[in-house]
Design a protein around this motif. Structure first.
Motif: not given
Length: 398
Positions: A201, A252, A255, A257, A270, A272-275, A301
């Protein structure tokens, strides 16, 4: 000067929603930092009157951090919407483009399940395509920062040891199976302290932007050397990157999944955001399109790559470059390396009316890419191009 002409209109790949950074020399001038806007390069040392942009690399600006990156981007967008001094504007066709950063370290990953599975089937036909660790961590190797070159730099065919399956012993000479790898590279702006770790993150606080990358590969040298320690001379002779660095802020709208990770990675991988990123690449061989690799298919990612790269306490530095590995999709026309596209040379492709497998002297490869931008448009990464030149020097004798 009003820059709101056709080259900077809503259909351009280099509009206000992109503004990639690069290092350029105007006619008779020294290298400095600019942004691509439409068909022009805007000199930031003139536009912003800031000495950090008069430097011959982006490193000084990148190390200033995310809040500064955001501030400068907003300032540039505001200024380009109005009148810009003529002295700050140069047609892109009139400037020389340089390597945009001083590369500190270079790491290349192996993040495409489709690519890794295809190579597994080619190299180990009687075994499982993926090695047991592949779905538990982003596999990578350390390359040579000193052989990262800007688009347009000629690539000299490498020499080394190679041993074909039907040969009793290795021989020395020029690579006979020279290949490409269509990739995306990521540039670290803010480093970390030795012993610390960068979490998934925290990716956007450390990574400045992305470039196109071609990891030129000598498959015959690689096949003979890579067991047990991995790629070395088969990879270290040249890695080409595009001159334009697309900032993360411009991605942006791209983005998406990740395609799905099973088993679930360990907690440090792991976030919050997949990237995941929806970026479409095009590979041209001597001017003819041969492949369209989709980055959205990547298993690992870039945020996971950076987290894994530093999880042992290895420090990151301003100018570090880490790459995705070959980008390949599930279909044949989506394979990002010629060893896959021609299935080890057994299934030639037709290029300009000729059947081809691996690169020959004089061949030129160009990789380009686009991604979704703001308001339904698209943004561009430009191109990374290289031409193969014959090997230099003679053979060595005992």
């Amino acid at each position: 000067m009003d820059l709101g002409g056709p080259g900077a209109g809503p259909m351009t790949l280099f509009g206000l929603d992109n503004l990639p950074y690069g290092v350029f020399s105007p006619s008779g001038g020294a290298p400095r930092v600019g942004v691509r806007f439409g068909d022009d390069v805007v000199d930031l040392s003139v536009l912003l009157d800031d000495p950090v942009f008069a430097m011959p690399s982006l490193n000084g600006f990148m190390e200033q951090g995310r809040s500064r990156w955001t501030q400068v981007r907003e300032q540039i967008r505001e200024l380009l919407a109005g009148e810009v001094a003529d002295a700050a504007v140069h047609p892109v066709t009139d400037v020389q483009l340089h390597l945009p950063v001083e590369v500190a370290d270079y790491v290349d990953f192996y993040a495409s399940e489709h690519h890794a599975s295809n190579l597994g089937r080619l190299f180990r036909p009687d075994s499982e395509p993926l090695m047991p660790n592949w779905k538990h961590l982003p596999v990578g190797y350390h390359g040579r920062a000193g052989t990262v070159v800007v688009s347009g730099t000629e690539v000299v065919r490498p020499c080394g040891q190679r041993k074909a399956p039907d040969e009793a012993a290795p021989t020395y000479g020029p690579s006979r199976r020279l290949d490409i790898e269509a990739e995306l590279g990521f540039l670290v702006g803010v480093g970390s302290t030795l012993g610390d770790r960068i979490g998934v993150d925290d990716f956007a606080d450390h990574v400045f932007g992305a470039v196109l990358l071609n990891d030129w590969s000598a498959r015959d040298l690689q096949a003979w050397e890579y067991v047990p320690l991995g790629p070395h001379l088969g990879k270290s002779f040249a890695t080409s990157i595009s001159p334009w660095v697309v900032p993360l802020a411009a991605l942006e709208a791209a983005h998406v999944p990740l395609p799905g990770q099973d088993p679930q990675p360990l907690p440090y991988l792991c976030g919050r955001e997949d990237w995941g990123l929806d970026i479409d690449l095009v590979v041209e061989w001597n001017g003819e399109e041969v492949s369209r690799p989709p980055y959205r298919e990547m298993y690992w990612s870039p945020a996971q790559m950076l987290a894994h790269m530093t999880v042992n306490g290895a420090s990151a530095r301003t100018g570090d470059l880490f790459a995705s590995g070959t980008i390949s999709g599930p279909e044949k026309h989506q394979r990002g390396a010629f060893i896959e596209l021609t299935w080890g040379g057994r299934e030639p492709v037709t290029v300009k009316g000729e059947e081809r497998t691996f690169l020959e002297d004089g061949d030129e490869v160009t990789i380009s890419a686009t991604a979704p931008g703001a308001n339904g448009g698209r943004i561009g990464f430009g191109e990374v191009t290289g031409t193969i030149r014959p090997a230099r020097g003679g053979t060595f004798t005992a």
